[in-house]
Design a protein around this motif. Structure first.
Motif, PDB file in Angstrom:
ATOM      1  N   GLU A 160       0.762  -1.026   0.154  1.00 37.89           N
ATOM      2  CA  GLU A 160      -0.065   0.045   0.093  1.00 37.89           C
ATOM      3  C   GLU A 160       1.032   1.233   0.008  1.00 37.89           C
ATOM      4  OE1 GLU A 160      -2.512  -0.204   3.305  1.00 37.89           O
ATOM      5  OE2 GLU A 160      -3.738  -2.118   2.406  1.00 37.89           O
ATOM      6  N   ILE A 161       1.934   1.201   0.872  1.00 34.63           N
ATOM      7  CA  ILE A 161       2.877   2.459   0.739  1.00 34.63           C
ATOM      8  C   ILE A 161       3.352   2.452  -0.586  1.00 34.63           C
ATOM      9  CG2 ILE A 161       5.015   3.108   1.619  1.00 34.63           C
ATOM     10  CD1 ILE A 161       4.398   1.901   4.282  1.00 34.63           C
ATOM     11  N   MET A 162       3.754   1.486  -1.279  1.00 32.40           N
ATOM     12  CA  MET A 162       4.476   1.648  -2.601  1.00 32.40           C
ATOM     13  C   MET A 162       3.510   2.379  -3.702  1.00 32.40           C
ATOM     14  SD  MET A 162       7.784   1.085  -1.868  1.00 32.40           S
ATOM     15  CE  MET A 162       8.311   1.254  -3.535  1.00 32.40           C
ATOM     16  N   SER A 163       2.157   1.702  -3.405  1.00 29.96           N
ATOM     17  CA  SER A 163       1.388   2.304  -4.276  1.00 29.96           C
ATOM     18  C   SER A 163       0.949   3.816  -4.090  1.00 29.96           C
ATOM     19  CB  SER A 163      -0.452   1.495  -4.351  1.00 29.96           C
ATOM     20  OG  SER A 163      -0.016   0.159  -4.595  1.00 29.96           O
ATOM     21  N   LEU A 164       0.786   4.073  -2.916  1.00 26.32           N
ATOM     22  CA  LEU A 164       0.695   5.374  -2.804  1.00 26.32           C
ATOM     23  C   LEU A 164       1.808   6.560  -3.014  1.00 26.32           C
ATOM     24  CD1 LEU A 164      -0.995   5.389   0.941  1.00 26.32           C
ATOM     25  CD2 LEU A 164      -2.111   6.115  -1.023  1.00 26.32           C
ATOM     26  N   LYS A 165       3.065   5.936  -3.014  1.00 23.02           N
ATOM     27  CA  LYS A 165       4.353   6.739  -3.393  1.00 23.02           C
ATOM     28  C   LYS A 165       3.979   6.758  -4.970  1.00 23.02           C
ATOM     29  CE  LYS A 165       7.606   5.655   0.077  1.00 23.02           C
ATOM     30  NZ  LYS A 165       8.958   5.002   0.468  1.00 23.02           N
ATOM     31  N   LYS A 166       3.443   5.855  -5.699  1.00 27.69           N
ATOM     32  CA  LYS A 166       3.450   6.065  -6.929  1.00 27.69           C
ATOM     33  C   LYS A 166       2.344   7.196  -7.510  1.00 27.69           C
ATOM     34  CE  LYS A 166       5.164   1.489  -8.200  1.00 27.69           C
ATOM     35  NZ  LYS A 166       4.832   0.112  -8.765  1.00 27.69           N
ATOM     36  N   LEU A 167       1.197   6.963  -6.894  1.00 24.52           N
ATOM     37  CA  LEU A 167       0.114   7.584  -6.965  1.00 24.52           C
ATOM     38  C   LEU A 167       0.350   9.337  -6.703  1.00 24.52           C
ATOM     39  CD1 LEU A 167      -3.040   6.027  -5.340  1.00 24.52           C
ATOM     40  CD2 LEU A 167      -2.718   6.543  -7.781  1.00 24.52           C
TER      41      LEU A 167
ATOM     42  N   PHE B 145       2.516  11.115  -9.593  1.00 22.83           N
ATOM     43  CA  PHE B 145       1.815  11.272 -10.840  1.00 22.83           C
ATOM     44  C   PHE B 145       0.555  12.141 -10.292  1.00 22.83           C
ATOM     45  CE2 PHE B 145       3.757   7.339 -11.895  1.00 22.83           C
ATOM     46  CZ  PHE B 145       4.362   7.788 -13.273  1.00 22.83           C
ATOM     47  N   CYS B 146       0.521  12.515  -9.336  1.00 25.54           N
ATOM     48  CA  CYS B 146      -0.694  13.602  -8.730  1.00 25.54           C
ATOM     49  C   CYS B 146      -0.228  15.083  -9.006  1.00 25.54           C
ATOM     50  CB  CYS B 146      -1.031  13.380  -7.187  1.00 25.54           C
ATOM     51  SG  CYS B 146      -2.484  14.225  -6.882  1.00 25.54           S
ATOM     52  N   TYR B 147      -1.045  15.713  -9.729  1.00 30.81           N
ATOM     53  CA  TYR B 147      -0.951  17.150 -10.237  1.00 30.81           C
ATOM     54  C   TYR B 147      -1.913  18.072  -9.363  1.00 30.81           C
ATOM     55  CZ  TYR B 147       1.484  15.021 -13.755  1.00 30.81           C
ATOM     56  OH  TYR B 147       2.553  14.336 -14.673  1.00 30.81           O
ATOM     57  N   GLN B 148      -2.993  17.619  -8.745  1.00 31.45           N
ATOM     58  CA  GLN B 148      -3.906  18.511  -7.894  1.00 31.45           C
ATOM     59  C   GLN B 148      -3.230  18.531  -6.507  1.00 31.45           C
ATOM     60  OE1 GLN B 148      -7.804  16.923  -8.375  1.00 31.45           O
ATOM     61  NE2 GLN B 148      -7.952  17.501 -10.640  1.00 31.45           N
ATOM     62  N   GLU B 149      -3.029  19.857  -6.046  1.00 36.89           N
ATOM     63  CA  GLU B 149      -2.294  19.771  -4.738  1.00 36.89           C
ATOM     64  C   GLU B 149      -3.167  19.274  -3.556  1.00 36.89           C
ATOM     65  OE1 GLU B 149       0.624  20.307  -2.135  1.00 36.89           O
ATOM     66  OE2 GLU B 149       0.650  20.767  -4.109  1.00 36.89           O
ATOM     67  N   GLU B 150      -4.221  19.672  -3.694  1.00 30.18           N
ATOM     68  CA  GLU B 150      -5.285  19.085  -2.596  1.00 30.18           C
ATOM     69  C   GLU B 150      -5.435  17.516  -2.364  1.00 30.18           C
ATOM     70  OE1 GLU B 150     -10.137  19.226  -1.731  1.00 30.18           O
ATOM     71  OE2 GLU B 150      -9.089  20.918  -2.178  1.00 30.18           O
TER      72      GLU B 150
ATOM     73  N   LEU C 143      -3.422  12.335  -0.080  1.00 27.37           N
ATOM     74  CA  LEU C 143      -2.499  11.129  -0.710  1.00 27.37           C
ATOM     75  C   LEU C 143      -1.204  10.980   0.581  1.00 27.37           C
ATOM     76  CD1 LEU C 143      -2.511  10.596  -4.517  1.00 27.37           C
ATOM     77  CD2 LEU C 143      -3.672   9.179  -2.628  1.00 27.37           C
ATOM     78  N   THR C 144      -0.652  12.198   0.591  1.00 19.29           N
ATOM     79  CA  THR C 144       0.443  12.163   1.586  1.00 19.29           C
ATOM     80  C   THR C 144       0.195  12.075   2.796  1.00 19.29           C
ATOM     81  OG1 THR C 144       1.506  13.875   0.219  1.00 19.29           O
ATOM     82  CG2 THR C 144       2.267  13.794   2.051  1.00 19.29           C
ATOM     83  N   ARG C 145      -0.940  12.395   3.392  1.00 20.28           N
ATOM     84  CA  ARG C 145      -1.502  12.132   4.754  1.00 20.28           C
ATOM     85  C   ARG C 145      -1.816  10.635   4.919  1.00 20.28           C
ATOM     86  NH1 ARG C 145      -6.300  10.885   6.386  1.00 20.28           N
ATOM     87  NH2 ARG C 145      -7.279  11.756   4.495  1.00 20.28           N
TER      88      ARG C 145
ATOM     89  N   GLU D 232       0.236   7.933   7.424  1.00 16.96           N
ATOM     90  CA  GLU D 232      -0.291   7.107   8.489  1.00 16.96           C
ATOM     91  C   GLU D 232       0.100   5.551   8.093  1.00 16.96           C
ATOM     92  OE1 GLU D 232      -4.552   7.844   7.515  1.00 16.96           O
ATOM     93  OE2 GLU D 232      -4.540   9.797   8.391  1.00 16.96           O
ATOM     94  N   LYS D 233      -0.006   5.303   6.784  1.00 17.32           N
ATOM     95  CA  LYS D 233       0.527   3.925   6.576  1.00 17.32           C
ATOM     96  C   LYS D 233       1.951   3.797   7.046  1.00 17.32           C
ATOM     97  CE  LYS D 233      -3.137   2.654   3.861  1.00 17.32           C
ATOM     98  NZ  LYS D 233      -4.040   1.620   4.463  1.00 17.32           N
ATOM     99  N   ILE D 234       2.813   4.555   6.767  1.00 23.13           N
ATOM    100  CA  ILE D 234       4.208   4.571   7.107  1.00 23.13           C
ATOM    101  C   ILE D 234       4.259   4.302   8.833  1.00 23.13           C
ATOM    102  CG2 ILE D 234       6.556   5.558   7.348  1.00 23.13           C
ATOM    103  CD1 ILE D 234       5.847   6.688   4.578  1.00 23.13           C
ATOM    104  N   LEU D 235       3.631   5.327   9.534  1.00 25.07           N
ATOM    105  CA  LEU D 235       3.626   4.988  10.796  1.00 25.07           C
ATOM    106  C   LEU D 235       3.001   3.701  11.341  1.00 25.07           C
ATOM    107  CD1 LEU D 235       3.850   6.464  13.667  1.00 25.07           C
ATOM    108  CD2 LEU D 235       1.532   7.453  13.499  1.00 25.07           C
ATOM    109  N   ARG D 236       1.730   3.157  10.807  1.00 31.52           N
ATOM    110  CA  ARG D 236       1.272   1.788  11.116  1.00 31.52           C
ATOM    111  C   ARG D 236       2.458   0.800  10.796  1.00 31.52           C
ATOM    112  NH1 ARG D 236      -3.944   1.129   7.875  1.00 31.52           N
ATOM    113  NH2 ARG D 236      -3.643  -0.954   8.656  1.00 31.52           N
ATOM    114  N   PHE D 237       3.014   0.847   9.653  1.00 30.41           N
ATOM    115  CA  PHE D 237       4.001  -0.040   9.341  1.00 30.41           C
ATOM    116  C   PHE D 237       5.202  -0.232  10.374  1.00 30.41           C
ATOM    117  CE2 PHE D 237       8.260  -1.215   7.303  1.00 30.41           C
ATOM    118  CZ  PHE D 237       7.974  -2.442   6.660  1.00 30.41           C
ATOM    119  N   ASN D 238       5.700   1.029  10.882  1.00 32.41           N
ATOM    120  CA  ASN D 238       6.923   1.394  11.925  1.00 32.41           C
ATOM    121  C   ASN D 238       6.390   0.744  13.166  1.00 32.41           C
ATOM    122  OD1 ASN D 238       8.659   2.361   9.850  1.00 32.41           O
ATOM    123  ND2 ASN D 238       8.190   4.503  10.297  1.00 32.41           N
TER     124      ASN D 238
END
Length: 126
Positions: free
Chosen positions: A65-72, A75-80, A85-87, A91-97
């Motif tokens: 899921e982390i790798m998928s979010l990084k790819k998204l 390729f994301c151009y809309q700041e909002e 997606l960054t949030r 969260e996923k990185i925190l859960r993983f750690n």
């Protein structure tokens, strides 16, 4: 031999005589046995069932899921949407750690990461 085993043996023998096993994939090739030495013996059957069903352990699922979010995000151009997606990524990185810490794997991962970076000639940056 109990009656169920006898019936099963007879059904297998009949299927062999009819040639129902002749066109199976991998016929005549050695079996590709998986090395399960790292899995406790009492968990091997359940491990194989889950693996064949495509179920991943929680840490691998989170990593995917982390790798998928990084790819998204790349390729994301809309700041909002990028912020959203960054949030989610954080969260996923925190859960993983947290999961890795609970399993006592963070120290080992950091220890080997440092050794690998040194071996590759790069400075280690935590």
């Amino acid at each position: 031999m109990d009656i169920v085993a006898v019936i099963a043996e007879n059904k297998i023998r009949e299927a062999m005589e009819k040639g129902e096993f002749d066109n199976l994939p991998g016929k005549g090739k050695p079996l590709q046995l998986e090395d399960l030495s790292g899995v406790p013996e009492e968990l091997r059957a359940s491990y194989l069932i889950l693996k064949n069903a495509g179920v991943l352990p929680p840490e691998l699922e989170l990593h995917r899921e982390i790798m998928s979010l990084k790819k998204l995000i790349d390729f994301c151009y809309q700041e909002e949407e990028r912020q959203d997606l960054t949030r989610k990524l954080n969260e996923k990185i925190l859960r993983f750690n947290l999961l890795m810490e609970r399993r006592g794997m963070n120290a080992a991962v950091n220890f080997y990461k440092e050794k690998i970076y040194r071996k590759l000639g790069r400075g280690y940056t935590p």
